[in-house]
Scaffold this motif. Structure first.
Motif, PDB file in Angstrom:
ATOM      1  N   TYR A   1      51.447  18.960 -15.478  1.00 22.42           N
ATOM      2  CA  TYR A   1      51.010  20.107 -14.671  1.00 22.42           C
ATOM      3  C   TYR A   1      49.501  19.998 -14.502  1.00 22.42           C
ATOM      4  CZ  TYR A   1      55.583  21.735 -16.189  1.00 22.42           C
ATOM      5  OH  TYR A   1      56.922  21.825 -16.452  1.00 22.42           O
ATOM      6  N   PRO A   2      49.033  19.288 -13.499  1.00 25.08           N
ATOM      7  CA  PRO A   2      47.592  19.034 -13.383  1.00 25.08           C
ATOM      8  C   PRO A   2      46.777  20.269 -12.992  1.00 25.08           C
ATOM      9  CG  PRO A   2      48.768  18.064 -11.551  1.00 25.08           C
ATOM     10  CD  PRO A   2      49.795  18.614 -12.484  1.00 25.08           C
ATOM     11  N   TYR A   3      47.392  21.291 -12.465  1.00 24.15           N
ATOM     12  CA  TYR A   3      46.652  22.472 -12.029  1.00 24.15           C
ATOM     13  C   TYR A   3      46.816  23.601 -13.039  1.00 24.15           C
ATOM     14  CZ  TYR A   3      46.613  19.831  -7.748  1.00 24.15           C
ATOM     15  OH  TYR A   3      46.445  18.828  -6.840  1.00 24.15           O
ATOM     16  N   TRP A   4      45.766  24.392 -13.088  1.00 26.44           N
ATOM     17  CA  TRP A   4      45.775  25.523 -14.005  1.00 26.44           C
ATOM     18  C   TRP A   4      46.921  26.453 -13.674  1.00 26.44           C
ATOM     19  CZ3 TRP A   4      45.333  30.819 -13.899  1.00 26.44           C
ATOM     20  CH2 TRP A   4      45.029  31.420 -15.130  1.00 26.44           C
TER      21      TRP A   4
ATOM     22  N   LYS B   1      48.393  18.543 -19.197  1.00 31.44           N
ATOM     23  CA  LYS B   1      47.606  18.399 -17.969  1.00 31.44           C
ATOM     24  C   LYS B   1      48.116  17.262 -17.096  1.00 31.44           C
ATOM     25  CE  LYS B   1      43.459  20.450 -19.856  1.00 31.44           C
ATOM     26  NZ  LYS B   1      42.053  20.283 -20.177  1.00 31.44           N
ATOM     27  N   GLU B   2      48.864  16.333 -17.663  1.00 33.62           N
ATOM     28  CA  GLU B   2      49.406  15.243 -16.855  1.00 33.62           C
ATOM     29  C   GLU B   2      50.609  15.708 -16.057  1.00 33.62           C
ATOM     30  OE1 GLU B   2      50.178  11.941 -19.396  1.00 33.62           O
ATOM     31  OE2 GLU B   2      48.091  11.813 -20.049  1.00 33.62           O
TER      32      GLU B   2
ATOM     33  N   HIS C   1      48.412  24.853 -16.233  1.00 35.57           N
ATOM     34  CA  HIS C   1      48.919  23.676 -16.925  1.00 35.57           C
ATOM     35  C   HIS C   1      50.239  23.933 -17.658  1.00 35.57           C
ATOM     36  CE1 HIS C   1      45.152  21.806 -15.857  1.00 35.57           C
ATOM     37  NE2 HIS C   1      44.503  22.769 -16.489  1.00 35.57           N
TER      38      HIS C   1
END
Length: 161
Positions: free
Chosen positions: A150-153, A147-148, A155
């Motif tokens: 790739y913060p957007y779904w 999530k760090e 991920h």
């Protein structure tokens, strides 16, 4: 005789039979029967052919000069045996195949031990229906979402989906 020398190589029929699938057993039995019949015929032949009785033909044939000519030509006749050039190639291929088989066996043993470890891991892990997401990510790290980075779904990069 070249054929007799070739027949001296014995076939291990028991080892051969172990590798024949059950649906091909009848064909194998037919091959063995034909091979045994040919080998028996080859064993029944003398090592050297019977000598020709030229005196009999000189007395039985009216033209003795023709029999003498045949006798001299037969004595001068030399039938060359083919030179065996393939046995060394076959032995080299057999040695190479043996090395390849040994390497494959060693690789297979390593894979078996690796798979046994994985199987043991699967036997000892918590059932999926009782796992939390953190436990799932611990057992299967490839399922963890970054999530760090790739913060957007979803991920993950789209190419990894």
């Amino acid at each position: 005789m070249a054929g007799r020398r070739a027949a001296l190589k014995a076939i291990d029929w028991m080892a051969f039979a172990e590798r024949v699938p059950p649906n091909q057993r009848a064909m194998f039995n037919g091959l063995k029967t034909r091979s045994d019949a040919i080998a028996a015929r080859l064993r029944s032949l003398p090592e050297k052919p019977a000598p020709i009785d030229w005196s009999f033909y000189k007395g039985a044939v009216a033209n003795v000069a023709m029999v003498e000519e045949f006798e001299s030509k037969f004595a001068a006749l030399s039938i060359p045996e083919p030179v065996d050039t393939e046995t060394s190639k076959i032995d080299a291929q057999e040695l190479e195949a043996s090395k390849t088989a040994v390497a494959y066996i060693e690789g297979s043993k390593a894979r078996i031990s690796q798979y046994a470890q994985e199987l043991e891991k699967f036997k000892n892990m918590i059932p999926f229906d009782q796992m939390t997401i953190d436990e799932l990510n611990d057992v299967f790290p490839e399922t963890k979402l970054d999530k760090e980075k790739y913060p957007y779904w979803p991920h993950k990069p789209i190419t990894d989906l």
